[in-house]
Structure formats: structure tokens, C-alpha cells
Design an enzyme around this catalytic site. Sequence first.
Site, PDB file in Angstrom:
ATOM      1  N   GLY A 145      -1.281  11.436  -0.328  1.00 32.52           N
ATOM      2  CA  GLY A 145      -2.131  10.834   0.546  1.00 32.52           C
ATOM      3  C   GLY A 145      -3.686  11.292   0.112  1.00 32.52           C
ATOM      4  N   GLY A 146      -4.601  10.299  -0.197  1.00 31.01           N
ATOM      5  CA  GLY A 146      -5.720  10.709  -0.936  1.00 31.01           C
ATOM      6  C   GLY A 146      -5.861  11.587  -2.176  1.00 31.01           C
TER       7      GLY A 146
ATOM      8  N   GLY B 112       1.144   5.689   6.829  1.00 28.30           N
ATOM      9  CA  GLY B 112       0.975   4.457   7.215  1.00 28.30           C
ATOM     10  C   GLY B 112       0.161   3.466   6.418  1.00 28.30           C
ATOM     11  N   PHE B 113      -0.779   3.952   5.677  1.00 27.47           N
ATOM     12  CA  PHE B 113      -1.744   3.439   4.929  1.00 27.47           C
ATOM     13  C   PHE B 113      -2.121   4.077   3.647  1.00 27.47           C
ATOM     14  CE2 PHE B 113      -2.053   2.768   9.533  1.00 27.47           C
ATOM     15  CZ  PHE B 113      -1.955   1.102   9.544  1.00 27.47           C
ATOM     16  N   GLY B 114      -2.388   3.292   2.608  1.00 30.85           N
ATOM     17  CA  GLY B 114      -3.029   3.818   1.468  1.00 30.85           C
ATOM     18  C   GLY B 114      -4.530   3.832   1.464  1.00 30.85           C
ATOM     19  N   GLY B 115      -5.175   4.632   0.594  1.00 31.56           N
ATOM     20  CA  GLY B 115      -6.605   4.549   0.331  1.00 31.56           C
ATOM     21  C   GLY B 115      -7.450   5.497   1.609  1.00 31.56           C
TER      22      GLY B 115
ATOM     23  N   HIS C 112      10.315   7.127  -0.125  1.00 30.72           N
ATOM     24  CA  HIS C 112       9.410   7.980   1.059  1.00 30.72           C
ATOM     25  C   HIS C 112       9.864   7.105   2.271  1.00 30.72           C
ATOM     26  CE1 HIS C 112       5.338   9.344   3.012  1.00 30.72           C
ATOM     27  NE2 HIS C 112       6.492   9.696   3.704  1.00 30.72           N
TER      28      HIS C 112
ATOM     29  N   MET D 159       8.227   1.540   5.529  1.00 25.78           N
ATOM     30  CA  MET D 159       7.526   1.805   6.975  1.00 25.78           C
ATOM     31  C   MET D 159       8.164   0.785   7.870  1.00 25.78           C
ATOM     32  SD  MET D 159       3.539   1.821   5.839  1.00 25.78           S
ATOM     33  CE  MET D 159       3.054   2.710   4.467  1.00 25.78           C
TER      34      MET D 159
ATOM     35  N   SER E 156       2.319   5.429  -6.311  1.00 29.69           N
ATOM     36  CA  SER E 156       2.823   4.815  -5.137  1.00 29.69           C
ATOM     37  C   SER E 156       2.784   3.189  -5.162  1.00 29.69           C
ATOM     38  CB  SER E 156       2.208   5.208  -3.941  1.00 29.69           C
ATOM     39  OG  SER E 156       2.474   4.320  -2.744  1.00 29.69           O
TER      40      SER E 156
ATOM     41  N   GLY F 189      -1.774   6.209  -4.964  1.00 28.00           N
ATOM     42  CA  GLY F 189      -1.495   4.985  -4.797  1.00 28.00           C
ATOM     43  C   GLY F 189      -3.002   4.356  -5.230  1.00 28.00           C
TER      44      GLY F 189
HETATM   45  C1  DX5 Z   1       1.059   6.577   3.136  1.00 25.19           C
HETATM   46  C2  DX5 Z   1       1.918   6.641   2.132  1.00 25.19           C
HETATM   47  C3  DX5 Z   1       1.337   7.023   0.723  1.00 25.19           C
HETATM   48  C4  DX5 Z   1       0.122   6.244   0.221  1.00 25.19           C
HETATM   49  C5  DX5 Z   1      -0.742   6.745  -0.629  1.00 25.19           C
HETATM   50  O1  DX5 Z   1       1.642   6.555   4.148  1.00 25.19           O
HETATM   51  O2  DX5 Z   1       2.973   7.474   2.112  1.00 25.19           O
HETATM   52  O3  DX5 Z   1       2.333   7.254  -0.411  1.00 25.19           O
HETATM   53  O4  DX5 Z   1       0.505   4.980  -0.735  1.00 25.19           O
HETATM   54  O5  DX5 Z   1      -1.913   6.054  -0.799  1.00 25.19           O
HETATM   55  P1  DX5 Z   1      -3.244   6.710  -1.497  1.00 25.19           P
HETATM   56  O6  DX5 Z   1      -2.812   7.638  -2.603  1.00 25.19           O
HETATM   57  O7  DX5 Z   1      -3.798   5.673  -1.586  1.00 25.19           O
HETATM   58  O8  DX5 Z   1      -3.680   7.597  -0.533  1.00 25.19           O
HETATM   59 ZN    ZN Z   2       4.269   8.103   0.515  1.00 23.27          ZN
END
Ligand code: DX5
Ligand code: ZN
Length: 217
Positions: A176-177, A142-145, A66, A37, A8, A197
Site C-alpha cells: 500500500g502506497g 480495497g484500493f490501489g493508489g 492476498h 476482494m 500488484s 501497484g
Molecule cells: C490494496 C491492495 C494492494 C494494492 C496496492 O488493498 O492490497 O495490493 O494493489 O496498490 P498501491 O501500490 O497502488 O498502493
Molecule cells: Zn495486496
Amino acid sequence: MNHKVSPSLLSANFANLAADINMLNHSEADWLHIDVMDGVFVPNISFGFPVLKYVAELTEKPLDVHLMIVSPEKFIKEVKALGTMMMNVHYEACPHLHRVIQQIKEADMKAAVTLNPATPVAMLTDIIRDVDMVLIMSVNPGFGGQKFIEHSLEKVKELRRLIDSTGSNALIEVDGGVNLETGEKLVKAGADVLVAGNAVFSAPDPQEMIHRLKALK
Ligand code: DX5
Ligand code: ZN
């Protein structure tokens, strides 16, 4: 079939995207996962089409887009113009999902539907034969990590049963995660595509991490 890995771009360095895209071009990544987003459907804003135009020019990987936006059908033309392989819309953002899926296919892209953590797999019973992929969100989008929601494993297994019992060809993607530990459980549960990501971009050697995610059994 071996599973795919779709890093990602959300966790990349946005001030140096060319370097990160080049790194991914020389990795074992199968696809490039792009998170759009709008600050309405999800409580964050990432990047839009003016940025993605240049991303699309640089990447050698098929685009896995996405869309975490309301009314994603308004942007089918823009997504197609990037050369997108897979256009991914949220179940929760599409009251007329069947129509949107047909429109994506008419635009000659593969069509995927994404489920938020609180949306049951059973909501897909009547559309599963029409989609090329289902994305199970294993965090709230909405967020990575963020931390992997363990219940997602049950959803992947249930989705695998739904796909196998209906003769659908849909792939199962999880987002996600995802890391080496959760990735291994997901592959065993029947996931076909792992999005990652933070696990990739915070690794000391991102290409090695992609290699290790690909090698999971
Ligand atoms: C979150 C995104 C994901 C995000 C995943 O809303 O859809 O694609 O980048 O990030 P990680 O792998 O860090 O959870
Ligand atoms: Zn995604």
C-alpha cells in the site's frame, strides 16, 4: 538477503492482462501479487478465480495471493489450483487463524497473515513461529493508489523485533502506497518484500520502476 518486489496486478489494465503479465515476466519482479476482494471484507470487488485461472497460466512468477475476503479458508482448494506459492489471509477475517494457517500448509502452500493498519503487531505473538510471512497493510485495503500510512514503518520495526526475538523465519511484506521514497524507508526498517501497484503501472517504464525498487538499499 536482498528484498523482493511483488508487483500488484490490481493496477494493471484488466482489458489487456496478457500484455501486462508478459511485461512482468520480462521484468526483475520476484513474485506476482494478486488481490482478491469480495465487497464484504473490503469495500471493493476485484477479480475472482475464473479470471485468475488464465492469469496463472500466463505468468512465470510465483503467485503471492492476498485474499481480502471473509472466510478465506473456504477457498484453499481454489487458491491451490492456481499453483499458488504464498496464500495470504487477513488476521481480521479469521477467528480461527491457527487452524487456517495449518490448512494452508497442509495444502502445500506457504502461509501468510495480513494485518490491517489498526491491528497491532502484538496480536501475532502466538502465531509468529507458524507463519512463513506477515503482510503489513500500509493503507486500508480495497484500493490501489492510496497514500502510505507513515506509522507502518514503526510496525515493520516492531515486527522485525518480534521475528528476531522468537526465532521465527517469517518474511515481512508491506503493501500500500509503496514507491521509491516509502520503499527505501521500508527496506531500511527491515521489510523483505515490497508490493507495488500504482508505482509500477503508472510509471512511464514499469520495468525500469521494478528495477529501481529492487535496487533500493
Ligand atoms: C490494496 C491492495 C494492494 C494494492 C496496492 O488493498 O492490497 O495490493 O494493489 O496498490 P498501491 O501500490 O497502488 O498502493
Ligand atoms: Zn495486496
